[in-house]
Design a protein around this motif. Structure first.
Motif, short mmCIF file in Angstrom:
data_model
loop_
_atom_site.label_atom_id
_atom_site.label_comp_id
_atom_site.label_asym_id
_atom_site.label_seq_id
_atom_site.Cartn_x
_atom_site.Cartn_y
_atom_site.Cartn_z
N PRO A 54 37.67 24.83 -34.74
CA PRO A 54 37.10 26.19 -34.76
C PRO A 54 36.80 26.61 -36.21
N VAL A 55 35.58 27.04 -36.45
CA VAL A 55 35.20 27.44 -37.81
C VAL A 55 35.76 28.82 -38.12
N GLN A 56 36.50 28.88 -39.22
CA GLN A 56 37.13 30.14 -39.60
C GLN A 56 36.33 30.87 -40.68
N TYR A 57 35.69 30.09 -41.55
CA TYR A 57 35.08 30.70 -42.73
C TYR A 57 34.02 29.75 -43.29
N VAL A 58 32.90 30.30 -43.72
CA VAL A 58 31.86 29.48 -44.36
C VAL A 58 32.07 29.54 -45.87
N VAL A 59 32.22 28.38 -46.51
CA VAL A 59 32.50 28.31 -47.95
C VAL A 59 31.19 28.06 -48.70
N ARG A 60 30.78 29.05 -49.51
CA ARG A 60 29.57 28.90 -50.33
C ARG A 60 29.87 29.43 -51.73
N PRO A 61 30.43 28.59 -52.60
CA PRO A 61 30.80 29.08 -53.94
C PRO A 61 29.57 29.53 -54.72
N GLN A 62 29.68 30.69 -55.36
CA GLN A 62 28.54 31.22 -56.13
C GLN A 62 28.66 30.80 -57.60
N THR A 63 28.79 29.49 -57.83
CA THR A 63 28.90 29.02 -59.22
C THR A 63 27.77 28.02 -59.47
N GLU A 64 27.44 27.85 -60.76
CA GLU A 64 26.35 26.95 -61.14
C GLU A 64 26.59 25.53 -60.65
N GLU A 65 27.83 25.02 -60.94
CA GLU A 65 28.08 23.60 -60.63
C GLU A 65 28.15 23.33 -59.12
N HIS A 66 28.48 24.36 -58.31
CA HIS A 66 28.60 24.13 -56.87
C HIS A 66 27.54 24.88 -56.08
N GLY A 77 33.63 31.45 -35.70
CA GLY A 77 33.64 31.55 -34.25
C GLY A 77 32.95 30.37 -33.58
N ASP A 78 32.16 29.59 -34.37
CA ASP A 78 31.56 28.37 -33.81
C ASP A 78 32.63 27.29 -33.70
N LEU A 79 32.35 26.28 -32.90
CA LEU A 79 33.33 25.21 -32.72
C LEU A 79 32.65 23.86 -32.96
N VAL A 80 33.30 23.02 -33.78
CA VAL A 80 32.79 21.67 -34.02
C VAL A 80 33.57 20.72 -33.12
N ALA A 81 32.84 19.90 -32.34
CA ALA A 81 33.48 18.95 -31.41
C ALA A 81 32.69 17.64 -31.44
N LYS A 82 33.14 16.67 -30.64
CA LYS A 82 32.38 15.41 -30.53
C LYS A 82 31.43 15.54 -29.33
N PRO A 83 30.17 15.11 -29.47
CA PRO A 83 29.19 15.32 -28.39
C PRO A 83 29.58 14.65 -27.07
N HIS A 140 39.67 34.02 -28.77
CA HIS A 140 39.93 32.62 -28.43
C HIS A 140 39.60 31.78 -29.65
N THR A 141 40.55 31.03 -30.17
CA THR A 141 40.46 30.35 -31.48
C THR A 141 39.93 31.36 -32.50
N THR A 142 38.76 31.11 -33.12
CA THR A 142 38.28 32.07 -34.14
C THR A 142 37.16 32.96 -33.59
N ARG A 143 36.97 32.93 -32.28
CA ARG A 143 35.85 33.66 -31.66
C ARG A 143 36.37 34.87 -30.89
N THR A 144 35.77 36.03 -31.09
CA THR A 144 36.17 37.24 -30.35
C THR A 144 34.98 37.75 -29.55
N VAL A 145 35.21 37.96 -28.24
CA VAL A 145 34.14 38.45 -27.36
C VAL A 145 34.69 39.60 -26.50
N ARG A 146 33.78 40.37 -25.92
CA ARG A 146 34.21 41.45 -25.03
C ARG A 146 34.31 40.92 -23.62
N ALA A 147 35.17 41.55 -22.83
CA ALA A 147 35.39 41.05 -21.47
C ALA A 147 35.70 42.19 -20.51
#
Length: 429
Positions: free
Chosen positions: A235-247, A311-317, A349-356
């Motif tokens: 489950p994806v918790q956070y997108v990492v995008r460093p705001q630095t020149e080298e990265h 909230g997205d989930l990475v799995a094997k196809p 559910h994991t990192t995803r929140t929905v209404r029900a």
């Protein structure tokens, strides 16, 4: 804030990848705090000055080890232990995270919280009282939450003269009850937490007992095979995008591996989009790693620039979870205001929140008799029942019996943001 000792213990265990999570449960005055104090003291997980302070505060001949764990004075004065306290102790073989949950009926929710991630549960039984209603309740909750290993510690054996007959009666009764619950692994140990018999070292008082001591069993119980290494779920918790020149071109997806194994080069699918790509690299806390498995916290780098968010989930196809908007689950209700059909609620559910919306309450379960009350119209505080929910967006789920991480969820009150329930996705039986 954890103590330096706790942090060091966890760091050591993480290096050895051998952490065992234990939930403890027992009725009032079964000696649970004394047992935990004994494990902490005998495994040298407390400081000498702590021990001396407790020794000074103790009355009578024995050092009251319960004082090590019943930390809140107000709670001691009322004679109750509240909430879930986590304690850490380590031996050269393993590090243990101990969830100390209260024994009272009104704290069923705390037992559910403590046992939901446990590898092993210790249920304490007073040798003089035998198996009481609470013992059954705790064993049932442990089996409901699919705790793979159950240990029954028959305490206060010194008060029944170390009677083999008393021990055998309790062991037989518990085994018969556990057989109804499909408990995969049951161990029964006769102990005296006060004197330390059979806790860390074998006791001369029980020459008839040939099994392991409690600590020996905790150190050697095989927990690695309980973990699901088949179903890859991230489950994806956070997108990492460093705001630095080298990265500036770095893009990674941080989270904790829920189950399965991910390796560099693996083909993966991102849900809900369904797009496939391969893993370009995996970064751990100390740099790149070749593979990641539960419960490692890592950052995945993907070969293609896909739109992936929290909230997205990475799995094997070839082995994806089930996408569904209809949840059929056993729910433990944790709020004073009851759960009723037609109620609106949030599901995390994991990192995803929905209404029900609550579609229906199929039955309320009597934890002590296992009877299903199909006439029930609501779930009150600490009740457990089968509930059907309809969620606004698909969730990617597995059966709880197969995958405890993706087979559970929590219910949140949208108005107060308070956690009001915990659910397990198990087949309707």
């Amino acid at each position: 804030m954890h103590s330096p000792v706790a942090e060091h213990a966890v760091e050591l265990a993480t290096a050895r990848k051998d952490i065992v999570r234990i939930a403890t449960a027992g009725s009032v005055d079964d000696g649970k705090s004394t047992l935990i104090g004994r494990l902490l003291y005998d495994s040298k997980a407390i400081f000498e000055d702590q021990y001396e302070a407790v020794a000074r505060a103790s009355k009578g001949d024995h050092v009251d080890l319960a004082l090590l764990t019943d930390g809140l004075r107000a709670e001691r004065e009322q004679g109750i232990t509240i909430d879930v306290a986590y304690r850490y102790f380590a031996t050269p073989r393993r590090t243990f995270i101990l969830a100390d949950t209260p024994g009272h009926v009104q704290y069923t929710r705390n037992m559910v919280t403590g046992a939901s991630t446990a590898d092993l549960a210790i249920v304490l039984v007073d040798a003089r009282k035998g198996m009481v209603e609470q013992s059954r309740r705790h064993a049932f909750l442990a089996s409901l939450l699919r705790v793979p290993h159950l240990v029954v510690a028959v305490n206060k054996m010194d008060l029944v003269g170390w009677s083999e007959e008393v021990f055998d009666t309790i062991a037989d009764e518990f085994s018969a009850f556990a057989a109804k619950l499909s408990v995969p692994d049951l161990t029964v140990v006769p102990i005296s937490a006060l004197h330390g018999d059979n806790v860390v070292t074998h006791s001369a008082n029980a020459p008839w007992y040939e099994g392991p001591t409690l600590l020996h069993h905790l150190e050697h119980v095989h927990v690695a095979s309980d973990r699901n290494l088949t179903d890859a779920r991230f489950p994806v918790q956070y997108v990492v995008r460093p705001q630095t020149e080298e990265h500036h071109d770095y893009r990674g997806y941080a989270g904790t591996v829920a189950s399965g194994v991910f390796r560099t080069g693996d083909e993966v699918q991102v849900l809900p989009s369904g797009l496939t790509t391969t893993i370009a690299g995996i970064d751990g806390p100390r740099g790149p790693v070749d593979e990641a498995f539960s419960p490692m916290a890592v950052t995945l780098r993907l070969a293609d620039d896909l739109d992936v968010s929290r909230g997205d989930l990475v799995a094997k196809p070839e082995n994806a979870p089930t996408a569904t908007q209809d949840l059929d689950a056993l729910v433990c209700w944790m709020a004073d205001e009851p759960l009723r059909p037609r109620q609106r609620i949030a599901v995390k559910h994991t990192t995803r929140t929905v209404r029900a919306m609550v579609k229906e309450l199929a039955y309320r379960l009597d934890v002590n008799t296992l009877h299903r009350d199909r006439e029930a119209t609501e779930l009150g505080l600490n009740d457990i029942g089968r509930v059907r929910l309809r969620v606004t967006q698909p969730l990617f789920v597995d059966d709880y019996t197969r995958n405890r991480s993706t087979g559970r969820f929590i219910l949140v009150d949208e108005a107060t943001n308070a956690t009001v329930g915990a659910g397990m996705l198990t087949p309707a039986g």
